[in-house]
Write an enzyme that holds these catalytic residues in place. Structure first.
Site, PDB file in Angstrom:
ATOM      1  N   ASP A  98       0.843  -1.208   0.000  1.00 17.44           N
ATOM      2  CA  ASP A  98       0.000   0.000   0.000  1.00 17.44           C
ATOM      3  C   ASP A  98       0.876   1.255   0.000  1.00 17.44           C
ATOM      4  OD1 ASP A  98       0.880  -0.164   2.598  1.00 17.44           O
ATOM      5  OD2 ASP A  98      -1.084   0.059   3.531  1.00 17.44           O
ATOM      6  N   SER A  99       2.210   1.075   0.040  1.00 20.90           N
ATOM      7  CA  SER A  99       3.131   2.200  -0.177  1.00 20.90           C
ATOM      8  C   SER A  99       2.882   2.817  -1.551  1.00 20.90           C
ATOM      9  CB  SER A  99       4.587   1.739  -0.046  1.00 20.90           C
ATOM     10  OG  SER A  99       4.831   0.616  -0.874  1.00 20.90           O
TER      11      SER A  99
ATOM     12  N   ASP B 264      -1.176  -6.120  -0.336  1.00 25.55           N
ATOM     13  CA  ASP B 264      -1.540  -5.536   0.958  1.00 25.55           C
ATOM     14  C   ASP B 264      -3.044  -5.296   1.064  1.00 25.55           C
ATOM     15  OD1 ASP B 264       0.554  -5.144   2.729  1.00 25.55           O
ATOM     16  OD2 ASP B 264       1.141  -3.204   1.888  1.00 25.55           O
TER      17      ASP B 264
ATOM     18  N   LYS C  18      -1.237  -9.416   2.676  1.00 24.39           N
ATOM     19  CA  LYS C  18      -0.504  -8.985   3.869  1.00 24.39           C
ATOM     20  C   LYS C  18      -1.397  -8.015   4.642  1.00 24.39           C
ATOM     21  CE  LYS C  18       3.194  -6.009   3.767  1.00 24.39           C
ATOM     22  NZ  LYS C  18       2.687  -4.843   4.534  1.00 24.39           N
TER      23      LYS C  18
ATOM     24  N   GLU D 286      -1.390  -5.554   8.490  1.00 22.21           N
ATOM     25  CA  GLU D 286      -0.557  -5.011   9.573  1.00 22.21           C
ATOM     26  C   GLU D 286      -1.164  -5.311  10.941  1.00 22.21           C
ATOM     27  OE1 GLU D 286       0.333  -0.863   9.007  1.00 22.21           O
ATOM     28  OE2 GLU D 286       1.102  -1.188   6.979  1.00 22.21           O
TER      29      GLU D 286
ATOM     30  N   GLU E 298       9.338  -4.428  10.455  1.00 25.06           N
ATOM     31  CA  GLU E 298       9.720  -3.113   9.915  1.00 25.06           C
ATOM     32  C   GLU E 298      10.317  -2.221  10.993  1.00 25.06           C
ATOM     33  OE1 GLU E 298       6.941  -1.133   7.323  1.00 25.06           O
ATOM     34  OE2 GLU E 298       8.172   0.677   7.247  1.00 25.06           O
TER      35      GLU E 298
HETATM   36  O1  KIV Z   1       3.544  -1.102   1.633  1.00 23.35           O
HETATM   37  C1  KIV Z   1       4.689  -1.565   1.562  1.00 23.35           C
HETATM   38  O2  KIV Z   1       5.427  -1.337   0.588  1.00 23.35           O
HETATM   39  C2  KIV Z   1       5.157  -2.391   2.670  1.00 23.35           C
HETATM   40  C3  KIV Z   1       6.614  -2.694   2.738  1.00 23.35           C
HETATM   41  C4  KIV Z   1       7.326  -1.457   3.105  1.00 23.35           C
HETATM   42  C5  KIV Z   1       6.913  -3.837   3.627  1.00 23.35           C
HETATM   43  O3  KIV Z   1       4.389  -2.770   3.509  1.00 23.35           O
END
Ligand code: KIV
Length: 272
Positions: A49-50, A88, A118, A120, A187
């Site tokens: 989600d980055s 994510d 994924k 969090e 992280e």
């Molecule tokens: O969103 C993302 O790119 C991430 C990584 C930084 C692990 O969660």
């Protein structure tokens, strides 16, 4: 019969089986073209989600939606053949209930064809992770710095800076592993803590700013390529693509302005 050799895509159990073995190589990707390049060297491609910050210029990942993740997840699946693609779940799409998490994760798997999601959070997410895994959804956990919690944390600072906080972070990683996650991202935590967690959890740890003591590493592709204007302190830039792209655009602009831009005879390989 196809003459192309079949490439078997890695699965969540394949990554799970790498605990303590050959380091797991991972990068993010959000596009088909970069996924094609990343796929040649990486075991896991994370559609993180980055993308909210990297592609859309947002300040945090909080505004990212499930539809944004699905669109880019699909692109990465089209561009890759071998790596496990993990997408994510964005903020607000899984925290409310097990049912909400299942509905979001099922959409991601069905609409992108990716192999895992994924999410969090440690202890507080353990029940949700177990619910998803029992229902056929492979989950990668993410503990330590959890950027979706930025409004509670106040900054993207490293976690576990004082040793008193280490037990909580380790318990988070343990909870994720016991709930059935196949791997966990650590992280922005210190080396001794990452080493301790990696030694104590049964699943592979994938570090980002968490030292080489982990079972694998992940970075945001644009950060390590030198394309992102701001990067966390721990990021090593393996290339400086930002300045190279700037130079190429400047060269193009000056050819257009000088009217020396190549004509069709160049473009189509015709003789003058
Ligand atoms: O969103 C993302 O790119 C991430 C990584 C930084 C692990 O969660």
């Amino acid at each position: 019969m196809s003459v192309q050799a079949e490439v078997r895509r890695l699965t969540a159990p394949d990554i799970r089986a790498r605990k303590g073995g050959e380091p797991i190589v991972s990068l993010t990707s959000y596009h088909a073209h970069t996924a094609r390049l990343v796929d040649q060297h990486c075991d896991v491609i994370l559609v993180g989600d980055s993308l909210g910050m990297v592609m859309h210029g947002l300040e945090t990942t909080v505004p990212v939606t499930l539809d944004m993740m699905i669109l880019q997840g699909l692109a990465v699946m089209r561009g890759s053949r071998r790596a496990l693609v993990v997408v994510d779940l964005p903020f607000g799409s899984y925290e409310a209930s097990k049912e909400q998490a299942f509905a979001s994760a099922a959409r991601v798997l069905k609409e992108t064809g990716c192999g895992a999601i994924k999410l969090e959070g440690g202890k507080r997410m353990a029940d949700i992770i177990a619910f998803l895994v029992e229902r056929g959804i492979p989950v990668m956990g993410h503990v330590g710095l959890t950027p979706q919690a930025i409004n509670v944390l106040g900054s993207f600072r490293a976690q576990g800076r004082s040793e008193d906080e280490w037990d909580v972070i380790e318990a988070d990683a343990m909870a994720v592993a016991h709930a059935g996650a196949f791997s966990v991202v650590l992280e922005a935590i210190s080396e001794p803590l990452a080493r301790r967690i990696t030694a104590n959890v049964a699943i592979p740890t994938i570090g980002i700013g968490a030292s080489p003591a982990c079972d694998g590493q992940i970075l945001v592709l644009e950060d390590m390529l030198g394309l992102s204007p701001r990067v966390p302190k721990f990021v090593k830039r393996f290339a400086q693509l930002g300045p190279s792209i700037g130079e190429a655009i400047a060269a193009y602009a000056s050819e257009v302005k000088a009217r020396t831009f190549p004509g069709p005879e160049h473009t189509y390989g015709m003789k003058k």
